[in-house]
Design a protein around this motif. Structure first.
Motif, PDB file in Angstrom:
ATOM      1  N   MET A   1      22.033   3.219  -1.095  1.00 50.59           N
ATOM      2  CA  MET A   1      21.355   4.515  -1.241  1.00 50.59           C
ATOM      3  C   MET A   1      20.154   4.354  -2.171  1.00 50.59           C
ATOM      4  SD  MET A   1      22.944   8.129  -2.550  1.00 50.59           S
ATOM      5  CE  MET A   1      21.889   9.542  -2.839  1.00 50.59           C
ATOM      6  N   VAL A   2      19.003   4.867  -1.747  1.00 55.38           N
ATOM      7  CA  VAL A   2      17.781   4.758  -2.539  1.00 55.38           C
ATOM      8  C   VAL A   2      17.781   5.824  -3.632  1.00 55.38           C
ATOM      9  CG1 VAL A   2      15.263   4.847  -2.480  1.00 55.38           C
ATOM     10  CG2 VAL A   2      16.528   3.871  -0.547  1.00 55.38           C
ATOM     11  N   GLU A   3      17.544   5.383  -4.855  1.00 52.41           N
ATOM     12  CA  GLU A   3      17.481   6.321  -5.976  1.00 52.41           C
ATOM     13  C   GLU A   3      16.239   7.200  -5.846  1.00 52.41           C
ATOM     14  OE1 GLU A   3      19.371   6.987  -8.928  1.00 52.41           O
ATOM     15  OE2 GLU A   3      20.897   6.021  -7.678  1.00 52.41           O
ATOM     16  N   PRO A   4      16.376   8.514  -6.044  1.00 51.12           N
ATOM     17  CA  PRO A   4      15.189   9.378  -5.969  1.00 51.12           C
ATOM     18  C   PRO A   4      14.224   9.083  -7.115  1.00 51.12           C
ATOM     19  CG  PRO A   4      17.070  10.616  -6.817  1.00 51.12           C
ATOM     20  CD  PRO A   4      17.591   9.276  -6.388  1.00 51.12           C
ATOM     21  N   LYS A   5      12.946   9.267  -6.838  1.00 47.71           N
ATOM     22  CA  LYS A   5      11.938   9.112  -7.883  1.00 47.71           C
ATOM     23  C   LYS A   5      11.875  10.393  -8.707  1.00 47.71           C
ATOM     24  CE  LYS A   5       9.024   7.719  -4.626  1.00 47.71           C
ATOM     25  NZ  LYS A   5       7.798   7.279  -3.929  1.00 47.71           N
ATOM     26  N   ARG A   6      11.520  10.239  -9.962  1.00 45.62           N
ATOM     27  CA  ARG A   6      11.418  11.391 -10.860  1.00 45.62           C
ATOM     28  C   ARG A   6      10.068  11.382 -11.562  1.00 45.62           C
ATOM     29  NH1 ARG A   6      17.504  10.578 -13.416  1.00 45.62           N
ATOM     30  NH2 ARG A   6      18.646  11.590 -11.691  1.00 45.62           N
ATOM     31  N   THR A   7       9.516  12.566 -11.783  1.00 46.74           N
ATOM     32  CA  THR A   7       8.238  12.661 -12.476  1.00 46.74           C
ATOM     33  C   THR A   7       8.478  12.577 -13.988  1.00 46.74           C
ATOM     34  OG1 THR A   7       8.120  15.049 -12.938  1.00 46.74           O
ATOM     35  CG2 THR A   7       7.584  14.327 -10.680  1.00 46.74           C
ATOM     36  N   PRO A   8       7.422  12.382 -14.778  1.00 49.69           N
ATOM     37  CA  PRO A   8       7.574  12.347 -16.237  1.00 49.69           C
ATOM     38  C   PRO A   8       8.087  13.666 -16.826  1.00 49.69           C
ATOM     39  CG  PRO A   8       5.469  11.400 -15.585  1.00 49.69           C
ATOM     40  CD  PRO A   8       6.050  12.029 -14.363  1.00 49.69           C
ATOM     41  N   LEU A   9       8.123  14.723 -16.008  1.00 45.71           N
ATOM     42  CA  LEU A   9       8.558  16.042 -16.491  1.00 45.71           C
ATOM     43  C   LEU A   9       9.998  16.361 -16.105  1.00 45.71           C
ATOM     44  CD1 LEU A   9       5.273  17.902 -15.567  1.00 45.71           C
ATOM     45  CD2 LEU A   9       6.059  17.377 -17.864  1.00 45.71           C
ATOM     46  N   TYR A  10      10.702  15.373 -15.603  1.00 46.33           N
ATOM     47  CA  TYR A  10      12.073  15.586 -15.127  1.00 46.33           C
ATOM     48  C   TYR A  10      12.966  16.232 -16.198  1.00 46.33           C
ATOM     49  CZ  TYR A  10      16.807  14.440 -13.537  1.00 46.33           C
ATOM     50  OH  TYR A  10      18.136  14.499 -13.175  1.00 46.33           O
ATOM     51  N   GLU A  11      12.899  15.742 -17.422  1.00 45.73           N
ATOM     52  CA  GLU A  11      13.741  16.285 -18.496  1.00 45.73           C
ATOM     53  C   GLU A  11      13.409  17.753 -18.788  1.00 45.73           C
ATOM     54  OE1 GLU A  11      16.283  14.752 -19.758  1.00 45.73           O
ATOM     55  OE2 GLU A  11      15.908  12.847 -18.725  1.00 45.73           O
ATOM     56  N   GLU A  12      12.146  18.124 -18.626  1.00 47.35           N
ATOM     57  CA  GLU A  12      11.752  19.520 -18.830  1.00 47.35           C
ATOM     58  C   GLU A  12      12.377  20.420 -17.769  1.00 47.35           C
ATOM     59  OE1 GLU A  12       9.939  20.609 -21.520  1.00 47.35           O
ATOM     60  OE2 GLU A  12      10.169  18.515 -22.151  1.00 47.35           O
ATOM     61  N   HIS A  13      12.460  19.925 -16.561  1.00 53.59           N
ATOM     62  CA  HIS A  13      13.066  20.708 -15.478  1.00 53.59           C
ATOM     63  C   HIS A  13      14.563  20.896 -15.722  1.00 53.59           C
ATOM     64  CE1 HIS A  13       9.216  20.157 -13.784  1.00 53.59           C
ATOM     65  NE2 HIS A  13       9.426  18.956 -13.261  1.00 53.59           N
ATOM     66  N   LEU A  14      15.215  19.844 -16.215  1.00 53.73           N
ATOM     67  CA  LEU A  14      16.633  19.965 -16.542  1.00 53.73           C
ATOM     68  C   LEU A  14      16.843  20.992 -17.652  1.00 53.73           C
ATOM     69  CD1 LEU A  14      17.947  16.260 -16.575  1.00 53.73           C
ATOM     70  CD2 LEU A  14      18.185  17.976 -14.760  1.00 53.73           C
ATOM     71  N   ALA A  15      15.987  20.925 -18.675  1.00 53.31           N
ATOM     72  CA  ALA A  15      16.107  21.851 -19.810  1.00 53.31           C
ATOM     73  C   ALA A  15      15.899  23.302 -19.377  1.00 53.31           C
ATOM     74  CB  ALA A  15      15.105  21.478 -20.899  1.00 53.31           C
ATOM     75  N   ALA A  16      15.048  23.487 -18.365  1.00 56.49           N
ATOM     76  CA  ALA A  16      14.767  24.843 -17.872  1.00 56.49           C
ATOM     77  C   ALA A  16      15.778  25.292 -16.825  1.00 56.49           C
ATOM     78  CB  ALA A  16      13.359  24.891 -17.290  1.00 56.49           C
ATOM     79  N   LYS A  17      16.813  24.449 -16.594  1.00 50.94           N
ATOM     80  CA  LYS A  17      17.867  24.756 -15.623  1.00 50.94           C
ATOM     81  C   LYS A  17      17.308  24.984 -14.212  1.00 50.94           C
ATOM     82  CE  LYS A  17      21.298  26.514 -18.888  1.00 50.94           C
ATOM     83  NZ  LYS A  17      20.670  25.893 -20.070  1.00 50.94           N
ATOM     84  N   ALA A  18      16.338  24.160 -13.842  1.00 44.15           N
ATOM     85  CA  ALA A  18      15.773  24.241 -12.499  1.00 44.15           C
ATOM     86  C   ALA A  18      16.794  23.761 -11.475  1.00 44.15           C
ATOM     87  CB  ALA A  18      14.507  23.384 -12.415  1.00 44.15           C
ATOM     88  N   LYS A  19      16.720  24.327 -10.277  1.00 43.19           N
ATOM     89  CA  LYS A  19      17.482  23.805  -9.149  1.00 43.19           C
ATOM     90  C   LYS A  19      16.667  22.668  -8.552  1.00 43.19           C
ATOM     91  CE  LYS A  19      19.441  24.974  -4.638  1.00 43.19           C
ATOM     92  NZ  LYS A  19      19.574  26.014  -3.583  1.00 43.19           N
TER      93      LYS A  19
END
Length: 365
Positions: A1-19
Motif C-alpha cells: 500500500m502506497v503511503e499518502p503524501k502530506r503537505t507541510p500543514l498536515y499537523e495544522e489540519h489535525l489540530a483543527a480537527k479537519a476531516k
C-alpha cells in the motif's frame, strides 16, 4: 500500500480537527466546520486554503519562451514579466494533458503551476518535449508550501502582514516580498470566483504563515477551508476541474475554453487536431443544468434525451450560493439548447433538468 503524501500543514489540519481524505494520493482536509459554512465564509469574508499539494515546474533557458509556446494552447508571447497566463496543455490529438498557470519572470524563465494529481505526469510530458529546445525543466514542487487566501476581505487581511502593496498586484500578476517577515512569491489568481492571493513559501515556514493569517484574520471571521468548499466554489464560478470538465478524451474547445486556444499562433502541440475540430464543428458542448426533479447530478452520471444517451455530467452539486441543485454536462452540440429539458440518470432513474447558462455565479452579481 502506497503511503499518502502530506503537505507541510498536515499537523495544522489535525489540530483543527479537519476531516481528511485521499485526494490524488495526498491526505488532504475536505472540511473543517462544514462545507456549506466554509463556502459562505469565502463568498462573504475570506477563507484560507492549503494548496501545497499543487505542482510547481521551473522552465529556464535561452529557448524557454519558444518551448512554452509549443507546449500550451494560449499565446505566451503576449505575456510580460510579472504576469500570469492560464492555458490548457494538449496531446497531439487535442485531448487535455492538464490546465495550468504560467508565471513569466522573463523570456528565459517561466514558473508553471499544475494540478496536484498530474504533477509527475505533467513533468514527464514536459521533459519529453525538450529535445529540440535549449531549456532545462525542473520539478520544484518540494521547494514550496502554498497558501491561498480567498474572498472579498483577502486584500485587507493580507495587507496587515506584508511589505508588498497588494493593490499594485493586478489580477493575474505576481511579485516577491515578505509575509510575516518571510520571503514569499505572492500572486493574485484564485480558484473560487472571488478575489484572492496565493502565497508560495519555503515549506519550513508554511505552518508559521498559516497560523499568522488565521490569527490576523480572526476579527473578520477568517477560517480554514477544505477541498469540499473549494469544489463548490470553483464549480459555481464555472472553473474547470481536471478529471471532470477536462481530460485526455475532452478537447479545450469542447470544454468551453476556446478563448484560451490561439489557433492563429505558430505550431503548438494539438494545434492540427483542434483546427480540424473547429473547422468540422465541435462535436460536444458543455452546458449548465438546473435540476427540476429531486436529486443531485453527480459527476459522470449519464445524460439522456428521449431515452437516448447524449452525454454525461462533469460536475454537479447543491449550490450554497444559489440554494439549488445545479450541474455541468458535456453533451452533443446539436442538442445543447438553453431552456430545453433533458434527463439525468440518477441510479437508473430519469430525473429532469433544464439547460441554463454555465456561469452560475459571478463576483458582484
Amino acid at each position: 500500500m502506497v503511503e499518502p503524501k502530506r503537505t507541510p500543514l498536515y499537523e495544522e489540519h489535525l489540530a483543527a480537527k479537519a476531516k481528511l481524505i485521499d485526494f490524488g494520493g495526498w491526505e488532504m482536509p475536505v472540511q473543517y466546520a462544514g462545507v456549506i459554512d466554509e463556502h459562505h465564509a469565502v463568498r462573504t469574508k475570506a477563507g484560507l486554503f492549503d494548496v501545497s499539494h499543487m505542482g510547481e515546474i521551473d522552465v529556464r533557458g535561452k529557448e524557454a519562451l519558444a518551448f512554452v509556446q509549443m507546449l500550451i494552447t494560449n499565446d505566451a508571447s503576449k505575456l510580460v514579466d510579472g504576469k500570469i497566463l492560464y492555458s490548457p496543455m494538449c496531446y497531439p490529438n487535442g485531448g487535455i494533458v492538464d490546465d495550468l498557470l504560467v508565471y513569466r519572470y522573463n523570456q528565459e524563465h517561466f514558473f508553471i503551476v499544475v494540478n496536484a494529481s498530474n504533477a509527475d505526469k505533467d513533468y514527464a510530458w514536459m521533459v519529453e518535449q525538450t529535445e529540440e529546445f535549449d531549456v532545462v525543466v525542473e520539478n520544484v514542487s518540494d521547494q514550496y508550501a502554498q497558501l491561498a487566501l480567498q474572498g472579498p476581505l483577502a486584500e485587507t487581511i493580507l495587507q496587515r502582514i506584508t511589505n508588498v502593496n497588494l493593490a499594485q498586484i493586478k489580477y493575474y500578476g505576481f511579485t516577491h516580498g515578505d509575509v510575516d517577515g518571510v520571503p514569499c512569491l505572492i500572486s493574485r489568481t484564485g480558484y473560487t470566483g472571488e478575489d484572492g492571493f496565493e502565497i508560495y513559501v519555503s515549506p519550513e515556514y508554511g505552518r508559521q504563515l498559516w497560523r499568522k493569517v488565521l490569527e490576523i484574520g480572526a476579527p473578520e471571521g477568517v477560517q480554514p477551508i477544505g477541498l469540499g468548499a473549494r469544489d463548490t466554489l470553483r464549480f459555481e464560478a464555472r472553473l474547470p476541474l481536471y478529471g471532470n470538465e477536462l481530460g485526455p478524451e475532452i478537447s479545450p474547445l469542447e470544454a468551453g475554453l476556446g478563448i484560451f486556444v490561439k489557433l492563429d499562433k505558430a505550431a503548438f502541440i494539438g494545434k492540427d487536431a483542434l483546427l480540424t475540430q473547429k473547422e468540422q464543428g465541435v462535436p460536444r458542448k458543455l452546458v449548465g443544468l438546473e435540476m427540476i426533479g429531486r436529486g443531485i447530478a453527480r459527476s459522470h452520471y449519464p445524460l439522456q434525451k428521449d431515452g437516448v444517451e447524449i452525454g454525461f455530467v462533469t460536475s454537479g452539486s447543491f449550490s450554497p450560493t444559489l440554494n439549488k441543485n445545479i450541474a455541468l454536462g458535456l453533451i452533443r452540440s446539436d442538442l445543447a439548447v438553453q431552456g430545453d429539458v433533458l434527463d439525468v440518470m440518477i441510479r437508473g432513474k430519469a430525473v429532469q433538468a433544464k439547460m441554463i447558462p454555465t456561469l452560475f455565479y459571478q463576483r458582484g452579481n
